[in-house]
Scaffold this motif. Structure first.
Motif, PDB file in Angstrom:
ATOM      1  N   GLY A   1      -3.139  -6.801  18.293  1.00 28.77           N
ATOM      2  CA  GLY A   1      -2.864  -8.214  18.090  1.00 28.77           C
ATOM      3  C   GLY A   1      -4.022  -8.910  17.397  1.00 28.77           C
ATOM      4  O   GLY A   1      -4.140 -10.125  17.425  1.00 28.77           O
ATOM      5  N   GLY A   2      -4.913  -8.128  16.763  1.00 29.87           N
ATOM      6  CA  GLY A   2      -6.092  -8.715  16.141  1.00 29.87           C
ATOM      7  C   GLY A   2      -5.858  -9.036  14.672  1.00 29.87           C
ATOM      8  O   GLY A   2      -4.731  -9.015  14.167  1.00 29.87           O
ATOM      9  N   GLU A   3      -6.934  -9.319  13.985  1.00 34.24           N
ATOM     10  CA  GLU A   3      -6.885  -9.666  12.576  1.00 34.24           C
ATOM     11  C   GLU A   3      -6.661  -8.413  11.750  1.00 34.24           C
ATOM     12  O   GLU A   3      -7.135  -7.331  12.083  1.00 34.24           O
ATOM     13  N   MET A   4      -5.961  -8.567  10.658  1.00 34.84           N
ATOM     14  CA  MET A   4      -5.846  -7.474   9.695  1.00 34.84           C
ATOM     15  C   MET A   4      -7.220  -7.233   9.075  1.00 34.84           C
ATOM     16  O   MET A   4      -7.994  -8.173   8.915  1.00 34.84           O
ATOM     17  N   PRO A   5      -7.526  -5.980   8.739  1.00 36.98           N
ATOM     18  CA  PRO A   5      -8.823  -5.735   8.117  1.00 36.98           C
ATOM     19  C   PRO A   5      -8.981  -6.616   6.881  1.00 36.98           C
ATOM     20  O   PRO A   5      -8.043  -6.764   6.094  1.00 36.98           O
TER      21      PRO A   5
ATOM     22  N   LEU B   1       0.833  -1.210   0.000  1.00 39.79           N
ATOM     23  CA  LEU B   1       0.000   0.000   0.000  1.00 39.79           C
ATOM     24  C   LEU B   1       0.861   1.250   0.000  1.00 39.79           C
ATOM     25  O   LEU B   1       0.678   2.166  -0.817  1.00 39.79           O
ATOM     26  N   SER B   2       1.824   1.294   0.911  1.00 41.92           N
ATOM     27  CA  SER B   2       2.619   2.516   1.008  1.00 41.92           C
ATOM     28  C   SER B   2       3.493   2.677  -0.227  1.00 41.92           C
ATOM     29  O   SER B   2       3.723   3.784  -0.702  1.00 41.92           O
ATOM     30  N   HIS B   3       3.933   1.541  -0.772  1.00 50.56           N
ATOM     31  CA  HIS B   3       4.754   1.604  -1.975  1.00 50.56           C
ATOM     32  C   HIS B   3       3.954   2.204  -3.129  1.00 50.56           C
ATOM     33  O   HIS B   3       4.431   3.086  -3.843  1.00 50.56           O
ATOM     34  N   ALA B   4       2.717   1.751  -3.290  1.00 51.19           N
ATOM     35  CA  ALA B   4       1.879   2.236  -4.383  1.00 51.19           C
ATOM     36  C   ALA B   4       1.624   3.734  -4.237  1.00 51.19           C
ATOM     37  O   ALA B   4       1.723   4.504  -5.207  1.00 51.19           O
TER      38      ALA B   4
ATOM     39  N   ASP C   1      -6.159   5.773   5.469  1.00 54.87           N
ATOM     40  CA  ASP C   1      -7.136   5.184   6.391  1.00 54.87           C
ATOM     41  C   ASP C   1      -6.906   3.679   6.535  1.00 54.87           C
ATOM     42  O   ASP C   1      -6.982   3.126   7.632  1.00 54.87           O
ATOM     43  N   ARG C   2      -6.617   3.026   5.421  1.00 54.51           N
ATOM     44  CA  ARG C   2      -6.403   1.587   5.486  1.00 54.51           C
ATOM     45  C   ARG C   2      -5.149   1.265   6.314  1.00 54.51           C
ATOM     46  O   ARG C   2      -5.138   0.349   7.129  1.00 54.51           O
ATOM     47  N   ILE C   3      -4.100   2.072   6.117  1.00 51.54           N
ATOM     48  CA  ILE C   3      -2.880   1.862   6.903  1.00 51.54           C
ATOM     49  C   ILE C   3      -3.193   2.041   8.392  1.00 51.54           C
ATOM     50  O   ILE C   3      -2.746   1.260   9.239  1.00 51.54           O
ATOM     51  N   GLY C   4      -4.008   3.074   8.677  1.00 53.09           N
ATOM     52  CA  GLY C   4      -4.394   3.315  10.067  1.00 53.09           C
ATOM     53  C   GLY C   4      -5.098   2.110  10.662  1.00 53.09           C
ATOM     54  O   GLY C   4      -4.806   1.694  11.784  1.00 53.09           O
TER      55      GLY C   4
ATOM     56  N   SER D   1     -15.501   6.478  -3.524  1.00 54.04           N
ATOM     57  CA  SER D   1     -15.981   6.359  -2.151  1.00 54.04           C
ATOM     58  C   SER D   1     -14.910   5.661  -1.317  1.00 54.04           C
ATOM     59  O   SER D   1     -14.279   4.704  -1.737  1.00 54.04           O
ATOM     60  N   HIS D   2     -14.635   6.186  -0.194  1.00 57.25           N
ATOM     61  CA  HIS D   2     -13.730   5.468   0.689  1.00 57.25           C
ATOM     62  C   HIS D   2     -14.366   5.395   2.066  1.00 57.25           C
ATOM     63  O   HIS D   2     -15.091   6.276   2.490  1.00 57.25           O
ATOM     64  N   ASP D   3     -14.065   4.312   2.698  1.00 55.10           N
ATOM     65  CA  ASP D   3     -14.723   4.056   3.971  1.00 55.10           C
ATOM     66  C   ASP D   3     -13.671   4.004   5.081  1.00 55.10           C
ATOM     67  O   ASP D   3     -12.899   3.058   5.150  1.00 55.10           O
ATOM     68  N   PRO D   4     -13.642   5.023   5.885  1.00 50.47           N
ATOM     69  CA  PRO D   4     -12.648   4.990   6.965  1.00 50.47           C
ATOM     70  C   PRO D   4     -12.871   3.819   7.906  1.00 50.47           C
ATOM     71  O   PRO D   4     -11.991   3.452   8.666  1.00 50.47           O
ATOM     72  N   GLY D   5     -14.081   3.259   7.815  1.00 50.96           N
ATOM     73  CA  GLY D   5     -14.332   2.060   8.616  1.00 50.96           C
ATOM     74  C   GLY D   5     -14.229   2.328  10.106  1.00 50.96           C
ATOM     75  O   GLY D   5     -14.576   3.394  10.583  1.00 50.96           O
ATOM     76  N   ASP D   6     -13.695   1.339  10.802  1.00 48.34           N
ATOM     77  CA  ASP D   6     -13.701   1.414  12.267  1.00 48.34           C
ATOM     78  C   ASP D   6     -12.382   1.916  12.824  1.00 48.34           C
ATOM     79  O   ASP D   6     -12.042   1.610  13.957  1.00 48.34           O
ATOM     80  N   THR D   7     -11.634   2.637  11.997  1.00 48.94           N
ATOM     81  CA  THR D   7     -10.302   2.962  12.474  1.00 48.94           C
ATOM     82  C   THR D   7     -10.333   3.685  13.814  1.00 48.94           C
ATOM     83  O   THR D   7      -9.528   3.427  14.678  1.00 48.94           O
TER      84      THR D   7
END
Lengths: 145, 782
Positions: free
Chosen positions: B104-108, B61-64, B92-95, B131-137
């Motif tokens: 220590g949980g699952e990756m999104p 992600l960060s590379h892209a 947001d996804r990185i967050g 559309s982007h979804d910040p989700g539960d960050t």
């Protein structure tokens, strides 16, 4: 030019230090000698719970033999390279405004004075040698750069 | 590694908070170059850091995002709102991922490809909003564990310095308060201030601590590079990374440790072919381990290389004129290996780019000594070398002794002090060899430096009237400092001295005592150096020879003479004594079966104390050790160290006293170590415990009844027990069949069913049950 200097006397000569170099002016009492230290380092004293190194200014310049200060002798407290020093001097005159840039002393100031001084400055209290703190504190044996 | 990960997460989260603002500003003005650069740096850093950890999605992600922004920076692409939105989605996804790693949980879930695809150039002019979804960050982050912040080191240093000054000011004030007396109105508030300050000081001490992992972090790379350069194969094994050490100390030993490692790889570990030829694995191993032992940190560097060739060192030393051949002959193997700490002796025949250039282990030793540490080497030729550093836990607070000499007061670090003896003690002999003074303490002839003379105060010194402080330097050199008196013990906050004073080489720093007076901390290693004692190989050889000669003659047994709490003179063999402690009497427990004492985090059996007589205030105890266990022996005061006479009049019966000895014309009881350890060090355990059968299938019996029965001194057995139990307990729900054996106790859930003879009891009548069990046990024993 309104830079301020502290004017005081060492070995009977009027000298000045930039006020930025001076932390305070105190009366020294109770000096613990340091056996084995250079002669111009008179010892340690405590000032507001901080240890200070007491230096005989005249001896450090090399114009007089070191002598233990009398009770109540005046000293300028200076900070240099993370250490706090008390420069024991003859007398402290006043804070004065600097009227000129340091200029070479006409004639010779003498080897000791030459080493520790930036030059002659005119102040509101009269002409004085402007001292370089680092040179004074390095003692009489230091080779002038 | 966990530490590094936590740091990575903290750094990423911190940067994200900052970049959030930048993103909004950039969105408002996509042509803002400064914002763009900041955001680009964020992705670049995240990408770089991900390389150390295994986070392929984060890295992709960060590379892209970095690539896309690089194009904008290069002017190949315009920053469209569409691109801004795509970048925001990635932030947001990185967050979300960082929060998940932290918990220590699952990756999104879900693929990152759409997000990466949205970055692609193309319809940059299309203003369509992806559309982007910040989700539960946000909520995910709220669940994160302990929050951490990052602070500049200089701020921490300032705080620590201020607290040190505060302690000094407190000491000064304490004196004034004491003068005013305890009925002074400032007394109570001052005591409170005192307590708070002590807490702050402890907290600050923790702030100073850093896991030794930070020192370890750079080592794998160092080892890899060195090994590659020297054509060797080395595996590094790091142990004890969780041990904490003063941050300043870590900085002070960093270079020394690197030097030791360099030496180990260059001189210790052989080339792969040489290793195979001597039957070793091709790959050499370097083990670096740290552990805490009391208030010292032990750091060991071990390699499985060729070891130190003591003979070659000796040959070099002889060639260099440091030793004569006959002196070399007399050296023990350990002393030969310790020659690596002598200046100018290197086993390297060739100067490599890595080591052997004259900056050797002597410099390392000087460095370690400077921080109050010691260094030792043990080596087995052909099998490997181990260098052990012993370091004080902290530099800031030094346990010290104050001594007087020539009318002046000085402090010296306690860690160096091996022993304090009075010059007039019977077993001390003083000899003068020219200007040098030598004292013989228990058959060790050691150099004696009069402190007043070493400092240039006065020349005359009468060792008979002096107190001798035996100093053990790093490297094992022992010498005595003769001073007028040893005054007191302090925990001192040592401050550096001005360079002009440090140049004298006599002092390590200064501090203020409780009365506000400055006192100088002696640099004992410097004093030894100026007296020509350090690295004095000849001296060491001489003492070794003297030691051997005397040992073959008669080995006198040294002992400590002291006064017991009951006022009697007693002696104990010195080899048993681990150390002395002064402990508050509150840590003594006389109530139990045997007296016990809490020292630090250990509970020791206490002896030498009358169980009816609880002392007040502080109690002095000797910690005696037999190599495995330790016991404490309370005493009143120490008289002297003495040599045991040959004749011991045995006592008639076994007990704490082995016999009586005559010391200085007076009788003293010699402690019987064997009896003491046999009686007090063995765990309390009865030879044979009676058994009690309880119903195995009943959870109440197993969970609640069994511990109670065990505490009454029974061994609990279940239905599977083949033999006959001494006592059997049944419940109403689970009656035991015939043949359960022994005396039967039935526990009933109904209080009314209890019988006076104790055969049937209410299940929660604890007192009755315990009394019954105790009675049965006593009856069986009778």
């Amino acid at each position: 030019m309104n830079e301020l200097v502290l004017v005081f006397t060492i070995a009977g000569r009027r000298v000045a230090l930039r006020t930025a170099d001076v932390y305070s002016v105190v009366e020294i009492d109770g000096v613990t000698p340091i056996p084995g230290a250079p002669g111009y380092v008179l010892g340690l004293s405590a000032l507001r719970s901080i240890t200070i190194t007491v230096v005989d200014a005249a001896a450090a310049i090399g114009v007089a033999p070191p002598a233990m200060p009398e009770r109540g002798a005046r000293a300028a407290i200076v900070d240099h390279e993370g250490h706090r020093f008390a420069l024991v001097v003859d007398d402290i005159d006043d804070v004065a405004e600097l009227h000129s840039r340091p200029a070479p002393v006409p004639g010779e100031a003498g080897p000791g004075w030459q080493r520790v001084s930036e030059g002659l400055v005119e102040t509101a209290r009269g002409p004085a040698l402007l001292l370089t703190l680092a040179a004074v504190l390095s003692g009489p044996d230091a080779i002038a750069a | 590694m966990d530490d590094l990960l936590a740091e990575f997460l903290a750094e990423t989260r911190e940067m994200m908070e900052a970049v959030g603002g930048e993103l909004v500003a950039w969105e408002a003005d996509p042509s803002d170059r400064a914002r763009l650069d900041a955001i680009f740096r964020f992705f670049h850093t995240v990408k770089g850091n991900c390389g150390f950890f295994d986070f392929p999605r984060l890295e992709a992600l960060s590379h892209a995002a970095e690539d896309a922004l690089a194009e904008v920076r290069a002017g190949q692409r315009r920053a469209s709102p569409r691109l801004v939105t795509a970048v925001l989605a990635i932030v947001d996804r990185i967050g979300a991922m960082v929060a998940a790693i932290e918990d220590g949980g699952e990756m999104p879930a879900g693929s990152d490809d759409p997000l990466i695809g949205a970055l692609s150039a193309g319809d940059d002019d299309d203003d369509g909003v992806l559309s982007h979804d910040p989700g539960d960050t946000r909520s995910a982050r709220a669940g994160a564990g302990q929050r951490t912040i990052r602070l500049p080191v200089s701020l921490l240093d300032d705080v620590m310095a201020s607290v040190s000054d505060l302690v000094l000011a407190r000491n000064h004030l304490a004196l004034r308060v004491r003068e005013a007396g305890s009925d002074s109105p400032v007394y109570a508030p001052f005591e409170r201030l005192n307590g708070i300050l002590n807490e702050v000081r402890q907290a600050v001490t923790r702030l100073r601590m850093q896991r030794i992992d930070h020192l370890y972090a750079a080592l794998p790379r160092l080892v890899r590079d060195l090994a590659a350069e020297l054509g060797k194969q080395v595996m590094i094994d790091l142990e004890g990374g969780e041990v904490e050490l003063d941050r300043e100390m870590i900085e002070m030993i960093r270079d020394s440790l690197a030097h030791i490692i360099r030496n180990a790889i260059d001189h210790g570990i052989e080339t792969p072919s040489a290793r195979l030829a001597s039957g070793k694995r091709e790959i050499g191993t370097l083990v670096i381990s740290a552990r805490q032992s009391g208030n010292r940190i032990l750091l060991a560097v071990s390699d499985d290389g060729r070891g130190i060739d003591g003979d070659r060192l000796v040959a070099k030393a002889v060639a260099a004129g440091v030793l004569t051949a006959s002196e070399a002959e007399a050296m023990a193997a350990a002393d030969r290996q310790a020659l690596i700490f002598e200046p100018g002796l290197s086993t390297a025949d060739q100067v490599t780019s890595v080591s052997g250039r004259g900056v050797g282990m002597d410099a390392v030793r000087a460095n370690i000594e400077r921080v109050g540490g010691t260094i030792e080497v043990t080596s087995t030729p052909g099998a490997g070398t181990r260098i052990l550093l012993s370091l004080p836990l902290t530099l800031s607070i030094v346990p010290s002794l104050t001594v007087s000499a020539g009318g002046h007061l000085f402090a010296l670090p306690q860690s160096y002090v091996e022993e304090i003896v009075h010059g007039r003690a019977g077993h001390i002999e003083v000899a003068r060899a020219g200007d040098a003074m030598l004292v013989t303490v228990r058959d060790r002839r050691i150099a004696c430096v009069p402190l007043a003379g070493a400092l240039g105060l006065e020349d005359a010194c009468d060792p008979q009237a002096a107190t001798l402080v035996l100093i053990r330097l790093a490297g094992g050199d022992l010498f005595a400092i003769a001073c007028d008196r040893v005054l007191d013990h302090h925990e001192l906050v040592i401050k550096p001295l001005a360079p002009a004073v440090m140049a004298s080489g006599l002092y390590a720093g200064s501090t203020l005592l409780d009365d506000g007076k400055p006192v100088l901390m002696l640099d004992v290693a410097g004093i030894a150096r100026q007296a020509g004692l350090v690295g004095d190989v000849r001296g060491r050889v001489r003492t070794a020879a003297a030691r051997d000669a005397v040992e073959s003659d008669r080995a006198g047994v040294p002992a400590m003479l002291f006064i017991g709490l009951d006022g009697r003179r007693r002696a104990v063999r010195l080899s048993l004594i681990r150390r002395f402690e002064r402990v508050p009497s509150g840590s003594i427990d006389l109530g139990g079966e045997r007296p016990q004492i809490v020292i630090g985090d250990r509970i020791l059996s206490l002896t030498g104390i009358d169980s009816g007589n609880h002392p007040d205030g502080q109690v002095s105890v000797l910690r005696l050790g037999d190599g495995e266990s330790e016991i404490a022996y309370a005493f009143d005061r120490i008289l002297d160290t003495v040599e045991l006479p040959d004749e011991i009049v045995p006592s008639g019966r076994p007990g704490p006293v082995e016999g009586t000895v005559l010391i200085g014309g007076e009788a003293a009881e010699l402690l019987d170590a064997h009896w003491l350890f046999a009686t007090h060090a063995a765990p309390v355990r009865e030879a044979h415990r009676p058994t009690c059968r309880i119903p195995a299938g009943d959870p109440w019996a197993q969970a609640i009844l069994a511990p109670l029965v065990e505490s009454a001194g029974y061994a609990v057995v279940g239905d599977g027990f083949a033999g006959q139990a001494d006592v059997a307990i049944a419940t109403d729900d689970a009656p035991l069949g015939d043949g359960a054996g022994g005396t039967l106790i039935t526990l009933s859930a109904d209080p009314d069913n209890a019988t006076p003879d104790g055969a049937r009891l209410y299940r929660y009548d604890r007192a009755a049950l315990l009394a019954r069990l105790a009675a049965l046990r006593a009856g069986r024993a009778a």
